[in-house]
Design a protein around this motif. Sequence first.
Motif, PDB file in Angstrom:
ATOM      1  N   SER A 100       0.806  -1.231   0.000  1.00 42.71           N
ATOM      2  CA  SER A 100       0.000   0.000   0.000  1.00 42.71           C
ATOM      3  C   SER A 100       0.834   1.274   0.000  1.00 42.71           C
ATOM      4  O   SER A 100       0.502   2.232  -0.695  1.00 42.71           O
ATOM      5  N   GLU A 101       1.894   1.292   0.782  1.00 42.76           N
ATOM      6  CA  GLU A 101       2.722   2.505   0.888  1.00 42.76           C
ATOM      7  C   GLU A 101       3.320   2.907  -0.450  1.00 42.76           C
ATOM      8  O   GLU A 101       3.538   4.085  -0.702  1.00 42.76           O
ATOM      9  N   SER A 102       3.577   1.941  -1.303  1.00 44.01           N
ATOM     10  CA  SER A 102       4.266   2.190  -2.576  1.00 44.01           C
ATOM     11  C   SER A 102       3.316   2.368  -3.758  1.00 44.01           C
ATOM     12  O   SER A 102       3.777   2.504  -4.879  1.00 44.01           O
ATOM     13  N   ASN A 103       2.019   2.297  -3.514  1.00 42.88           N
ATOM     14  CA  ASN A 103       1.074   2.329  -4.628  1.00 42.88           C
ATOM     15  C   ASN A 103      -0.103   3.266  -4.374  1.00 42.88           C
ATOM     16  O   ASN A 103      -0.484   3.509  -3.235  1.00 42.88           O
ATOM     17  N   ASP A 104      -0.698   3.737  -5.466  1.00 44.47           N
ATOM     18  CA  ASP A 104      -1.870   4.594  -5.430  1.00 44.47           C
ATOM     19  C   ASP A 104      -3.040   3.847  -4.788  1.00 44.47           C
ATOM     20  O   ASP A 104      -3.291   2.681  -5.111  1.00 44.47           O
ATOM     21  N   GLU A 105      -3.773   4.527  -3.908  1.00 41.83           N
ATOM     22  CA  GLU A 105      -4.854   3.897  -3.149  1.00 41.83           C
ATOM     23  C   GLU A 105      -5.956   3.336  -4.059  1.00 41.83           C
ATOM     24  O   GLU A 105      -6.426   2.214  -3.866  1.00 41.83           O
ATOM     25  N   ALA A 106      -6.357   4.082  -5.075  1.00 42.56           N
ATOM     26  CA  ALA A 106      -7.422   3.631  -5.983  1.00 42.56           C
ATOM     27  C   ALA A 106      -6.965   2.414  -6.792  1.00 42.56           C
ATOM     28  O   ALA A 106      -7.731   1.464  -6.980  1.00 42.56           O
ATOM     29  N   GLN A 107      -5.710   2.447  -7.246  1.00 39.06           N
ATOM     30  CA  GLN A 107      -5.169   1.309  -8.010  1.00 39.06           C
ATOM     31  C   GLN A 107      -5.088   0.069  -7.119  1.00 39.06           C
ATOM     32  O   GLN A 107      -5.373  -1.050  -7.557  1.00 39.06           O
ATOM     33  N   MET A 108      -4.691   0.274  -5.874  1.00 45.14           N
ATOM     34  CA  MET A 108      -4.580  -0.835  -4.915  1.00 45.14           C
ATOM     35  C   MET A 108      -5.962  -1.447  -4.665  1.00 45.14           C
ATOM     36  O   MET A 108      -6.124  -2.675  -4.705  1.00 45.14           O
ATOM     37  N   LYS A 109      -6.942  -0.609  -4.440  1.00 41.10           N
ATOM     38  CA  LYS A 109      -8.311  -1.075  -4.179  1.00 41.10           C
ATOM     39  C   LYS A 109      -8.815  -1.917  -5.363  1.00 41.10           C
ATOM     40  O   LYS A 109      -9.351  -3.007  -5.181  1.00 41.10           O
ATOM     41  N   LYS A 110      -8.609  -1.424  -6.569  1.00 41.54           N
ATOM     42  CA  LYS A 110      -9.050  -2.122  -7.781  1.00 41.54           C
ATOM     43  C   LYS A 110      -8.341  -3.480  -7.899  1.00 41.54           C
ATOM     44  O   LYS A 110      -8.964  -4.498  -8.175  1.00 41.54           O
ATOM     45  N   TYR A 111      -7.029  -3.483  -7.680  1.00 38.32           N
ATOM     46  CA  TYR A 111      -6.254  -4.728  -7.768  1.00 38.32           C
ATOM     47  C   TYR A 111      -6.764  -5.756  -6.745  1.00 38.32           C
ATOM     48  O   TYR A 111      -6.958  -6.928  -7.073  1.00 38.32           O
ATOM     49  N   GLY A 155       8.127 -14.847  -9.150  1.00 39.07           N
ATOM     50  CA  GLY A 155       8.401 -13.456  -9.486  1.00 39.07           C
ATOM     51  C   GLY A 155       8.305 -12.619  -8.226  1.00 39.07           C
ATOM     52  O   GLY A 155       7.394 -12.820  -7.421  1.00 39.07           O
ATOM     53  N   VAL A 156       9.263 -11.709  -8.033  1.00 34.76           N
ATOM     54  CA  VAL A 156       9.282 -10.832  -6.852  1.00 34.76           C
ATOM     55  C   VAL A 156       9.514  -9.398  -7.313  1.00 34.76           C
ATOM     56  O   VAL A 156      10.419  -9.147  -8.111  1.00 34.76           O
ATOM     57  N   TRP A 157       8.714  -8.479  -6.800  1.00 29.96           N
ATOM     58  CA  TRP A 157       8.885  -7.070  -7.116  1.00 29.96           C
ATOM     59  C   TRP A 157      10.306  -6.635  -6.762  1.00 29.96           C
ATOM     60  O   TRP A 157      10.795  -6.929  -5.671  1.00 29.96           O
ATOM     61  N   GLU A 158      10.966  -5.952  -7.686  1.00 31.21           N
ATOM     62  CA  GLU A 158      12.364  -5.566  -7.490  1.00 31.21           C
ATOM     63  C   GLU A 158      12.585  -4.682  -6.265  1.00 31.21           C
ATOM     64  O   GLU A 158      13.691  -4.613  -5.744  1.00 31.21           O
ATOM     65  N   GLU A 159      11.522  -4.025  -5.779  1.00 33.43           N
ATOM     66  CA  GLU A 159      11.641  -3.164  -4.589  1.00 33.43           C
ATOM     67  C   GLU A 159      11.302  -3.902  -3.290  1.00 33.43           C
ATOM     68  O   GLU A 159      11.388  -3.315  -2.213  1.00 33.43           O
ATOM     69  N   LEU A 194      -0.157  -3.386 -11.630  1.00 30.77           N
ATOM     70  CA  LEU A 194      -1.047  -3.111 -10.515  1.00 30.77           C
ATOM     71  C   LEU A 194      -1.879  -1.923 -10.988  1.00 30.77           C
ATOM     72  O   LEU A 194      -1.410  -0.794 -10.986  1.00 30.77           O
ATOM     73  N   GLY A 195      -3.075  -2.205 -11.493  1.00 31.80           N
ATOM     74  CA  GLY A 195      -3.895  -1.169 -12.112  1.00 31.80           C
ATOM     75  C   GLY A 195      -3.196  -0.650 -13.350  1.00 31.80           C
ATOM     76  O   GLY A 195      -2.798  -1.426 -14.217  1.00 31.80           O
ATOM     77  N   ASP A 196      -3.009   0.669 -13.412  1.00 30.21           N
ATOM     78  CA  ASP A 196      -2.334   1.287 -14.559  1.00 30.21           C
ATOM     79  C   ASP A 196      -0.824   1.349 -14.356  1.00 30.21           C
ATOM     80  O   ASP A 196      -0.095   1.814 -15.219  1.00 30.21           O
ATOM     81  N   ASN A 197      -0.377   0.914 -13.198  1.00 30.88           N
ATOM     82  CA  ASN A 197       1.021   1.031 -12.817  1.00 30.88           C
ATOM     83  C   ASN A 197       1.801  -0.225 -13.236  1.00 30.88           C
ATOM     84  O   ASN A 197       1.427  -1.331 -12.888  1.00 30.88           O
ATOM     85  N   GLU A 198       2.874  -0.028 -13.984  1.00 30.97           N
ATOM     86  CA  GLU A 198       3.737  -1.147 -14.366  1.00 30.97           C
ATOM     87  C   GLU A 198       4.923  -1.212 -13.414  1.00 30.97           C
ATOM     88  O   GLU A 198       5.573  -0.200 -13.167  1.00 30.97           O
ATOM     89  N   GLN A 199       5.174  -2.395 -12.882  1.00 28.93           N
ATOM     90  CA  GLN A 199       6.293  -2.596 -11.967  1.00 28.93           C
ATOM     91  C   GLN A 199       7.133  -3.757 -12.483  1.00 28.93           C
ATOM     92  O   GLN A 199       6.622  -4.653 -13.146  1.00 28.93           O
ATOM     93  N   THR A 200       8.405  -3.741 -12.142  1.00 30.82           N
ATOM     94  CA  THR A 200       9.297  -4.805 -12.600  1.00 30.82           C
ATOM     95  C   THR A 200       9.429  -5.880 -11.525  1.00 30.82           C
ATOM     96  O   THR A 200       9.774  -5.585 -10.381  1.00 30.82           O
ATOM     97  N   ASP A 201       9.142  -7.102 -11.921  1.00 28.09           N
ATOM     98  CA  ASP A 201       9.359  -8.257 -11.056  1.00 28.09           C
ATOM     99  C   ASP A 201      10.630  -8.954 -11.517  1.00 28.09           C
ATOM    100  O   ASP A 201      10.873  -9.078 -12.721  1.00 28.09           O
ATOM    101  N   LEU A 202      11.409  -9.408 -10.563  1.00 30.39           N
ATOM    102  CA  LEU A 202      12.574 -10.232 -10.861  1.00 30.39           C
ATOM    103  C   LEU A 202      12.091 -11.681 -10.844  1.00 30.39           C
ATOM    104  O   LEU A 202      11.417 -12.106  -9.909  1.00 30.39           O
ATOM    105  N   MET A 203      12.406 -12.395 -11.904  1.00 28.32           N
ATOM    106  CA  MET A 203      12.054 -13.814 -11.960  1.00 28.32           C
ATOM    107  C   MET A 203      13.222 -14.573 -11.323  1.00 28.32           C
ATOM    108  O   MET A 203      14.373 -14.350 -11.682  1.00 28.32           O
ATOM    109  N   MET A 204      12.877 -15.449 -10.381  1.00 26.62           N
ATOM    110  CA  MET A 204      13.899 -16.189  -9.648  1.00 26.62           C
ATOM    111  C   MET A 204      13.601 -17.678  -9.735  1.00 26.62           C
ATOM    112  O   MET A 204      12.443 -18.080  -9.860  1.00 26.62           O
ATOM    113  N   LYS A 205      14.657 -18.474  -9.647  1.00 25.32           N
ATOM    114  CA  LYS A 205      14.466 -19.909  -9.747  1.00 25.32           C
ATOM    115  C   LYS A 205      15.437 -20.639  -8.817  1.00 25.32           C
ATOM    116  O   LYS A 205      16.478 -20.113  -8.454  1.00 25.32           O
TER     117      LYS A 205
END
Length: 172
Positions: free
Chosen positions: A29-40, A130-134, A157-168
């Motif tokens: 929540s701290e890192s994302n827009d409240e409306a986008q978070m609610k929708k997600y 997949g893990v968010w890079e942050e 996450l809604g309209d927000n694009e975030q980078t996930d690191l793919m791990m194995k």
Amino acid sequence: MSVIIKKASVADIEILQQTGRQTFAETFSESNDEAQMKKYLEESFATEKIHSELSNPDSHFFIAWEEGHPVGYLKLNSGAAQTELQDGAALEIERIYVKKSHQGKKIGQLLYAKALDVAHELQKSYLWLGVWEENHKALSFYRKNGFYEFEKHIFRLGDNEQTDLMMKKNLE
């Protein structure tokens, strides 16, 4: 503290919804827009979606219980249920969610151990996720458990694009 990991069923939909929404919101929540978070949260944890996932034989849900209270959960995918790779030799850890109140109590480690057990039961060669890079806490957890980065992808996450690191992690 005595934590029990149990396989979830359709009867556990509300628990998975509540736990999923709470833990995702606590973490992001701290890192994302409240409306986008609610929708997600509404879309990702919609009753029909969770019911469909629980009914899929290639998806596996487990709930961590402490004294009758859900404190986290694990979602694994194999075969076509995987969100991306869909490699028959792989098992995806889609979610290891632990309530903030219970982080640091080795519950994530117990859920991860369950993922390893399922991977061995299903005779998989490797685990991936997949893990968010942050999300440094999660990245540290997975690296500590022998995962390494092999790719990146975009998580929406809604309209927000975030980078996930793919791990194995190879299991041989």
